[in-house]
Design a protein around this motif. Sequence first.
Motif, PDB file in Angstrom:
ATOM      1  N   ARG A  20       0.859  -1.175   0.000  1.00  0.00           N
ATOM      2  CA  ARG A  20       0.000   0.000   0.000  1.00  0.00           C
ATOM      3  C   ARG A  20       0.901   1.232   0.000  1.00  0.00           C
ATOM      4  N   GLN A  34      -3.694  -5.615  -1.153  1.00  0.00           N
ATOM      5  CA  GLN A  34      -2.890  -6.188  -2.232  1.00  0.00           C
ATOM      6  C   GLN A  34      -1.789  -7.063  -1.637  1.00  0.00           C
ATOM      7  N   ARG A  68     -18.433  -0.736  -1.989  1.00  0.00           N
ATOM      8  CA  ARG A  68     -17.490  -0.638  -3.091  1.00  0.00           C
ATOM      9  C   ARG A  68     -17.581   0.717  -3.779  1.00  0.00           C
ATOM     10  N   LEU A  70     -15.736   2.999  -7.375  1.00  0.00           N
ATOM     11  CA  LEU A  70     -15.094   2.786  -8.667  1.00  0.00           C
ATOM     12  C   LEU A  70     -13.579   2.698  -8.554  1.00  0.00           C
ATOM     13  N   LEU A  71     -13.005   3.332  -7.548  1.00  0.00           N
ATOM     14  CA  LEU A  71     -11.563   3.278  -7.374  1.00  0.00           C
ATOM     15  C   LEU A  71     -11.100   1.849  -7.075  1.00  0.00           C
ATOM     16  N   ASP A  72     -11.999   1.036  -6.480  1.00  0.00           N
ATOM     17  CA  ASP A  72     -11.643  -0.349  -6.175  1.00  0.00           C
ATOM     18  C   ASP A  72     -11.347  -1.147  -7.437  1.00  0.00           C
ATOM     19  N   SER A  73     -11.940  -0.732  -8.551  1.00  0.00           N
ATOM     20  CA  SER A  73     -11.737  -1.484  -9.798  1.00  0.00           C
ATOM     21  C   SER A  73     -10.294  -1.417 -10.264  1.00  0.00           C
ATOM     22  N   VAL A  74      -9.559  -0.383  -9.838  1.00  0.00           N
ATOM     23  CA  VAL A  74      -8.159  -0.269 -10.206  1.00  0.00           C
ATOM     24  C   VAL A  74      -7.359  -1.419  -9.604  1.00  0.00           C
ATOM     25  N   VAL A  75      -7.689  -1.793  -8.362  1.00  0.00           N
ATOM     26  CA  VAL A  75      -6.978  -2.853  -7.657  1.00  0.00           C
ATOM     27  C   VAL A  75      -7.605  -4.221  -7.930  1.00  0.00           C
ATOM     28  N   GLY A  77      -9.917  -5.040 -10.338  1.00  0.00           N
ATOM     29  CA  GLY A  77     -10.265  -5.355 -11.712  1.00  0.00           C
ATOM     30  C   GLY A  77     -11.774  -5.234 -11.875  1.00  0.00           C
ATOM     31  N   GLU A  78     -12.218  -4.792 -13.042  1.00  0.00           N
ATOM     32  CA  GLU A  78     -13.649  -4.555 -13.241  1.00  0.00           C
ATOM     33  C   GLU A  78     -14.467  -5.829 -13.097  1.00  0.00           C
ATOM     34  N   ARG A 115      -5.201 -12.752  -9.077  1.00  0.00           N
ATOM     35  CA  ARG A 115      -5.094 -11.853 -10.226  1.00  0.00           C
ATOM     36  C   ARG A 115      -4.093 -12.330 -11.273  1.00  0.00           C
TER      37      ARG A 115
END
Length: 217
Positions: A20, A34, A68, A70-75, A77-78, A115
């Motif tokens: 992080r 992560q 949740r 939208l920023l979570d999608s960066v880590v 994945g959509e 991932r």
Amino acid sequence: MVPDLPANPLSIELTLSHRRFWWQIDDEDEQPEQWHASADITLLDPCPDEFRHVGDVSLVIADLTKERNLLDSVVLGEWALEFIAETVIDPDKGRLHPELDATLSPGPPRMLILRRVELAEPWRGHGLGTALIASSLRILTPDARIGACRVSPLDFRCSGDRVSAELASVRAGSMLERVGFRRWNGVHIVDLRNPALLDARMEILDQWWPESEAKES
């Protein structure tokens, strides 16, 4: 017959690290978590330096009780963001869809997302990828209830043409299924307390343990 590998695979160590930014120290900043598992031959065992790094496993843990964004999608994945939205019916308590919930052992309301897995070229083709995936998931089992991974031909576009990508996708799905994953709504999922995650190590142990004892005697 023991396969020809750069070193004894029983000497592979897994080093897990959590990433992080240094300034993300608020309580909510640690989610999603992560994680990275680095597989390397221990320095105590003989192995050419260029072959010591065996591979990498990239994972993310998502708290299913967290709202949740939208920023979570960066880590995550959509695809993972969409899958969580489809499977979590009670975000306050992290409850999963009843059909899915009924097939899982009790555990923390958290999802472990696989991932990426990558093995160095000299270590490929001997089942180590499967074993390292299972071990990485098993180590993090106390922190989550369910594991998830999406396998798509789009992830293998570098394999060449569309047919090659499709075949690579099928092989990847089969690898996951050998350690207890199954398809549910287009995503491979696994109960993190599935005994298959433990059993995944046995083929390599059976091949190499007698070899290790012979060398010591």
